[in-house]
Design an enzyme around this catalytic site. Structure first.
Site, PDB file in Angstrom:
ATOM      1  N   CYS A 120      10.839  21.291 -10.140  1.00 47.06           N
ATOM      2  CA  CYS A 120      11.513  20.565  -9.051  1.00 47.06           C
ATOM      3  C   CYS A 120      12.297  21.559  -8.181  1.00 47.06           C
ATOM      4  O   CYS A 120      13.099  22.331  -8.711  1.00 47.06           O
ATOM      5  CB  CYS A 120      12.445  19.505  -9.629  1.00 47.06           C
ATOM      6  SG  CYS A 120      13.465  18.706  -8.373  1.00 47.06           S
ATOM      7  N   ALA A 152     -10.499  -8.024   7.712  1.00 43.34           N
ATOM      8  CA  ALA A 152      -9.223  -8.006   8.444  1.00 43.34           C
ATOM      9  C   ALA A 152      -9.347  -7.304   9.794  1.00 43.34           C
ATOM     10  O   ALA A 152      -8.674  -7.680  10.751  1.00 43.34           O
ATOM     11  CB  ALA A 152      -8.147  -7.325   7.597  1.00 43.34           C
ATOM     12  N   ASN A 209       0.828  -1.211   0.000  1.00 45.75           N
ATOM     13  CA  ASN A 209       0.000   0.000   0.000  1.00 45.75           C
ATOM     14  C   ASN A 209       0.859   1.256   0.000  1.00 45.75           C
ATOM     15  O   ASN A 209       1.892   1.315   0.662  1.00 45.75           O
ATOM     16  CB  ASN A 209      -0.919   0.010   1.222  1.00 45.75           C
ATOM     17  CG  ASN A 209      -1.864  -1.178   1.224  1.00 45.75           C
ATOM     18  OD1 ASN A 209      -2.069  -1.794   0.180  1.00 45.75           O
ATOM     19  ND2 ASN A 209      -2.417  -1.500   2.368  1.00 45.75           N
ATOM     20  N   ASN A 258      -7.843 -12.803   4.551  1.00 43.57           N
ATOM     21  CA  ASN A 258      -8.435 -12.040   3.454  1.00 43.57           C
ATOM     22  C   ASN A 258      -9.960 -12.159   3.535  1.00 43.57           C
ATOM     23  O   ASN A 258     -10.491 -12.979   4.278  1.00 43.57           O
ATOM     24  CB  ASN A 258      -7.931 -12.610   2.112  1.00 43.57           C
ATOM     25  CG  ASN A 258      -7.847 -11.556   1.023  1.00 43.57           C
ATOM     26  OD1 ASN A 258      -7.566 -10.393   1.291  1.00 43.57           O
ATOM     27  ND2 ASN A 258      -8.087 -11.944  -0.216  1.00 43.57           N
ATOM     28  N   LEU A 259     -10.619 -11.300   2.755  1.00 45.50           N
ATOM     29  CA  LEU A 259     -12.081 -11.394   2.720  1.00 45.50           C
ATOM     30  C   LEU A 259     -12.507 -12.681   2.029  1.00 45.50           C
ATOM     31  O   LEU A 259     -13.481 -13.310   2.406  1.00 45.50           O
ATOM     32  CB  LEU A 259     -12.625 -10.173   1.968  1.00 45.50           C
ATOM     33  CG  LEU A 259     -13.979  -9.622   2.354  1.00 45.50           C
ATOM     34  CD1 LEU A 259     -14.132  -9.442   3.850  1.00 45.50           C
ATOM     35  CD2 LEU A 259     -14.219  -8.300   1.632  1.00 45.50           C
ATOM     36  N   HIS A 294       5.812  -0.769  -2.847  1.00 46.00           N
ATOM     37  CA  HIS A 294       5.255  -0.091  -4.024  1.00 46.00           C
ATOM     38  C   HIS A 294       5.271   1.429  -3.871  1.00 46.00           C
ATOM     39  O   HIS A 294       4.555   2.123  -4.593  1.00 46.00           O
ATOM     40  CB  HIS A 294       3.837  -0.584  -4.317  1.00 46.00           C
ATOM     41  CG  HIS A 294       3.790  -2.001  -4.829  1.00 46.00           C
ATOM     42  ND1 HIS A 294       2.630  -2.743  -4.887  1.00 46.00           N
ATOM     43  CD2 HIS A 294       4.778  -2.802  -5.313  1.00 46.00           C
ATOM     44  CE1 HIS A 294       2.906  -3.947  -5.376  1.00 46.00           C
ATOM     45  NE2 HIS A 294       4.197  -4.012  -5.643  1.00 46.00           N
TER      46      HIS A 294
HETATM   47  C1  BJW Z   1     -10.132  -7.528   2.213  1.00 45.25           C
HETATM   48  C2  BJW Z   1     -11.004  -6.588   2.767  1.00 45.25           C
HETATM   49  C3  BJW Z   1     -11.117  -6.567   4.167  1.00 45.25           C
HETATM   50  C4  BJW Z   1     -11.062  -6.374   0.621  1.00 45.25           C
HETATM   51  N1  BJW Z   1     -10.423  -7.418   4.898  1.00 45.25           N
HETATM   52  N2  BJW Z   1      -9.459  -8.368   2.970  1.00 45.25           N
HETATM   53  C5  BJW Z   1       5.454 -13.048 -12.523  1.00 45.25           C
HETATM   54  C6  BJW Z   1       4.380 -13.611 -13.149  1.00 45.25           C
HETATM   55  C7  BJW Z   1       3.503 -12.827 -13.884  1.00 45.25           C
HETATM   56  C8  BJW Z   1       3.707 -11.456 -14.022  1.00 45.25           C
HETATM   57  C9  BJW Z   1       4.770 -10.895 -13.394  1.00 45.25           C
HETATM   58  C10 BJW Z   1       5.620 -11.684 -12.664  1.00 45.25           C
HETATM   59  N3  BJW Z   1       6.587 -10.868 -12.142  1.00 45.25           N
HETATM   60  C11 BJW Z   1       6.340  -9.604 -12.518  1.00 45.25           C
HETATM   61  C12 BJW Z   1       5.253  -9.581 -13.307  1.00 45.25           C
HETATM   62  C13 BJW Z   1       4.683  -8.354 -13.934  1.00 45.25           C
HETATM   63  C14 BJW Z   1       3.870  -7.499 -13.009  1.00 45.25           C
HETATM   64  C15 BJW Z   1       2.640  -8.282 -12.553  1.00 45.25           C
HETATM   65  O1  BJW Z   1       2.543  -8.757 -11.445  1.00 45.25           O
HETATM   66  N4  BJW Z   1       1.642  -8.368 -13.404  1.00 45.25           N
HETATM   67  C16 BJW Z   1       0.402  -9.026 -13.031  1.00 45.25           C
HETATM   68  C17 BJW Z   1      -0.740  -8.215 -13.553  1.00 45.25           C
HETATM   69  C18 BJW Z   1       0.445 -10.444 -13.517  1.00 45.25           C
HETATM   70  N5  BJW Z   1       4.605  -7.012 -11.873  1.00 45.25           N
HETATM   71  C19 BJW Z   1       5.388  -5.936 -11.951  1.00 45.25           C
HETATM   72  O2  BJW Z   1       5.539  -5.318 -12.986  1.00 45.25           O
HETATM   73  C20 BJW Z   1       6.107  -5.518 -10.700  1.00 45.25           C
HETATM   74  N6  BJW Z   1       7.474  -5.309 -10.965  1.00 45.25           N
HETATM   75  C21 BJW Z   1       8.322  -6.308 -11.140  1.00 45.25           C
HETATM   76  O3  BJW Z   1       7.985  -7.473 -11.083  1.00 45.25           O
HETATM   77  O4  BJW Z   1       9.619  -5.898 -11.339  1.00 45.25           O
HETATM   78  C22 BJW Z   1      10.563  -6.855 -11.786  1.00 45.25           C
HETATM   79  C23 BJW Z   1      10.875  -6.526 -13.206  1.00 45.25           C
HETATM   80  C24 BJW Z   1      10.966  -5.217 -13.612  1.00 45.25           C
HETATM   81  C25 BJW Z   1      11.255  -4.933 -14.918  1.00 45.25           C
HETATM   82  C26 BJW Z   1      11.436  -5.949 -15.805  1.00 45.25           C
HETATM   83  C27 BJW Z   1      11.346  -7.274 -15.393  1.00 45.25           C
HETATM   84  C28 BJW Z   1      11.058  -7.551 -14.072  1.00 45.25           C
HETATM   85  C29 BJW Z   1       5.599  -4.175 -10.189  1.00 45.25           C
HETATM   86  C30 BJW Z   1       4.197  -4.225  -9.689  1.00 45.25           C
HETATM   87  C31 BJW Z   1       3.730  -2.832  -9.290  1.00 45.25           C
HETATM   88  C32 BJW Z   1       2.276  -2.811  -8.872  1.00 45.25           C
HETATM   89  N7  BJW Z   1       1.874  -1.463  -8.728  1.00 45.25           N
HETATM   90  C33 BJW Z   1       0.535  -1.184  -8.186  1.00 45.25           C
HETATM   91  C34 BJW Z   1       0.343   0.332  -8.210  1.00 45.25           C
HETATM   92  C35 BJW Z   1       1.198   0.970  -7.109  1.00 45.25           C
HETATM   93  C36 BJW Z   1       0.826   2.360  -6.828  1.00 45.25           C
HETATM   94  C37 BJW Z   1      -0.640   2.551  -6.530  1.00 45.25           C
HETATM   95  O5  BJW Z   1      -1.130   2.220  -5.433  1.00 45.25           O
HETATM   96  O6  BJW Z   1      -1.297   3.076  -7.420  1.00 45.25           O
HETATM   97  O7  BJW Z   1       0.438  -1.674  -6.850  1.00 45.25           O
HETATM   98  S1  BJW Z   1      -0.768  -2.040  -9.033  1.00 45.25           S
HETATM   99  C38 BJW Z   1      -1.727  -2.384  -7.597  1.00 45.25           C
HETATM  100  O8  BJW Z   1      -1.744  -3.816  -7.316  1.00 45.25           O
HETATM  101  C39 BJW Z   1      -0.949  -1.754  -6.438  1.00 45.25           C
HETATM  102  C40 BJW Z   1      -1.143  -2.770  -5.350  1.00 45.25           C
HETATM  103  O9  BJW Z   1      -0.149  -2.590  -4.363  1.00 45.25           O
HETATM  104  C41 BJW Z   1      -1.055  -4.071  -6.083  1.00 45.25           C
HETATM  105  C42 BJW Z   1      -1.642  -5.236  -5.371  1.00 45.25           C
HETATM  106  O10 BJW Z   1      -2.997  -5.047  -5.163  1.00 45.25           O
HETATM  107  P1  BJW Z   1      -3.680  -5.679  -3.864  1.00 45.25           P
HETATM  108  O11 BJW Z   1      -3.137  -5.024  -2.663  1.00 45.25           O
HETATM  109  O12 BJW Z   1      -3.606  -7.145  -3.919  1.00 45.25           O
HETATM  110  O13 BJW Z   1      -5.171  -5.148  -4.033  1.00 45.25           O
HETATM  111  P2  BJW Z   1      -6.451  -5.830  -4.687  1.00 45.25           P
HETATM  112  O14 BJW Z   1      -7.477  -4.774  -4.792  1.00 45.25           O
HETATM  113  O15 BJW Z   1      -6.114  -6.556  -5.927  1.00 45.25           O
HETATM  114  O16 BJW Z   1      -6.905  -6.941  -3.616  1.00 45.25           O
HETATM  115  C43 BJW Z   1      -7.454  -6.575  -2.375  1.00 45.25           C
HETATM  116  C44 BJW Z   1      -7.821  -7.841  -1.624  1.00 45.25           C
HETATM  117  O17 BJW Z   1      -8.309  -7.480  -0.334  1.00 45.25           O
HETATM  118  C45 BJW Z   1      -8.928  -8.672  -2.292  1.00 45.25           C
HETATM  119  O18 BJW Z   1      -8.551 -10.045  -2.339  1.00 45.25           O
HETATM  120  C46 BJW Z   1     -10.145  -8.501  -1.358  1.00 45.25           C
HETATM  121  O19 BJW Z   1     -10.950  -9.651  -1.253  1.00 45.25           O
HETATM  122  C47 BJW Z   1      -9.475  -8.220  -0.038  1.00 45.25           C
HETATM  123  N8  BJW Z   1     -10.273  -7.409   0.898  1.00 45.25           N
HETATM  124  N9  BJW Z   1     -11.646  -5.894   1.767  1.00 45.25           N
HETATM  125  C48 BJW Z   1      -9.650  -8.327   4.298  1.00 45.25           C
HETATM  126  N10 BJW Z   1     -12.007  -5.688   4.785  1.00 45.25           N
END
Ligand code: BJW
Length: 241
Positions: free
Chosen positions: A141, A225, A97, A207-208, A114
């Site tokens: 800047c 949570a 986050n 998780n939810l 992140h």
């Molecule tokens: C509750 C609840 C309650 C709700 N109680 N629970 C390997 C395999 C495949 C792909 C890749 C891989 N390695 C890398 C990749 C590519 C890519 C990737 O993952 N792509 C996918 C789409 C497949 N990853 C990257 O590019 C990452 N970098 C990287 O790997 O670098 C290495 C590299 C670099 C260059 C070249 C080669 C390699 C970077 C990822 C950056 C993600 N950025 C974001 C934005 C950040 C800024 C912002 O906030 O705007 O990060 S995207 C977004 O997703 C944000 C979050 O931190 C992240 C994760 O989301 P999260 O937290 O899981 O949220 P939700 O909404 O998805 O889920 C919420 C959950 O809570 C749900 O399950 C609900 O049920 C639950 N919930 N209420 C408990 N009350």
């Protein structure tokens, strides 16, 4: 939890779900940010180069929301801060986050893999500084004087998450790994559980609903949570006291 390992080291990973009960939207799911915005339009370096105004607006809106008076740490954030304070062993809280609710709750060892919404970074000189106001596309800047080079200090798709060496080290030696409020769709965070499993640690998903990587966890607790995490941490403390 197995009896063979004593509890010396705990790693917690949090995602957007932990801040949902504080009034911040998640990304995926009903009402999530990805319903209103396309990931590829706002969360990649290419998107920022193509349409900086849209990207800055996306983050400016979220920064304003984060700073609203009704957005406060909830019982899940507070339970983690309390646990850290009373736990004698190694503890690290890795959050995906970009909000600062963990710090507001009193957590000390927070790794923002992140980035942080209340920081900006100059793409020209690299300076990172605090920001509580909107960033405009033609802002100058303070450090190097360049115009239009400031961006939110966050990690977009295709960029390297922060402090990965420190995180990997902690994952490899932890006894317990808790993953809280994350959908398991975004890597490398979604793969942390496999690192823990390979080193013999105990992994818990809170998780939810089941995440995309739920089958890799040895223990799972489903519910808000704010309710499940305080209960779980209380027991973890009691059982190791
Ligand atoms: C509750 C609840 C309650 C709700 N109680 N629970 C390997 C395999 C495949 C792909 C890749 C891989 N390695 C890398 C990749 C590519 C890519 C990737 O993952 N792509 C996918 C789409 C497949 N990853 C990257 O590019 C990452 N970098 C990287 O790997 O670098 C290495 C590299 C670099 C260059 C070249 C080669 C390699 C970077 C990822 C950056 C993600 N950025 C974001 C934005 C950040 C800024 C912002 O906030 O705007 O990060 S995207 C977004 O997703 C944000 C979050 O931190 C992240 C994760 O989301 P999260 O937290 O899981 O949220 P939700 O909404 O998805 O889920 C919420 C959950 O809570 C749900 O399950 C609900 O049920 C639950 N919930 N209420 C408990 N009350």
């Amino acid at each position: 939890m197995g009896k063979a390992r004593s509890l010396e080291s705990v790693v917690v990973l949090t995602g957007a779900g932990i801040s949902a009960e504080s009034g911040l939207p998640t990304f995926s799911g009903d009402g999530g940010l990805w319903e209103k915005y396309r990931v590829e339009d706002v969360a990649s370096p290419r998107a920022f180069a193509r349409d900086p105004l849209l990207v800055q607006r996306f983050y400016n809106t979220r920064r304003r929301r984060l700073l609203a008076s009704d957005v406060r740490p909830n019982p899940a954030h507070i339970a983690l801060a309390d646990f850290e304070q009373r736990f004698d062993g190694d503890f690290i809280l890795v959050t995906q986050n970009i909000d600062h609710l963990h710090e507001q709750a009193g957590s000390a060892e927070v790794v923002h893999m992140h980035g942080e919404l209340l920081k900006k970074r100059c793409q020209n000189c690299g300076r990172i500084s605090e920001v509580k106001r909107d960033i405009s596309i033609d802002q100058v800047c303070d450090c190097c004087g360049e115009r239009g080079t400031l961006r939110p200090h966050v990690v977009w798709f295709g960029e390297m998450p922060l402090e990965m060496d420190r995180i990997h080290q902690a994952l490899r030696k932890c006894d317990v790994f808790l993953s809280v409020g994350t959908s398991g769709n975004v890597y490398p965070a979604a793969g942390f559980v496999e690192i823990v499993n390979a080193s013999g640690g105990h992994s818990v998903e809170i998780n939810l609903q089941p995440s995309a990587v739920q089958s890799s966890f040895s223990q799972k607790l489903y519910g808000p949570a704010g309710e499940t995490l305080p209960q779980f941490l209380q027991q973890l403390h009691v059982s190791t006291a």
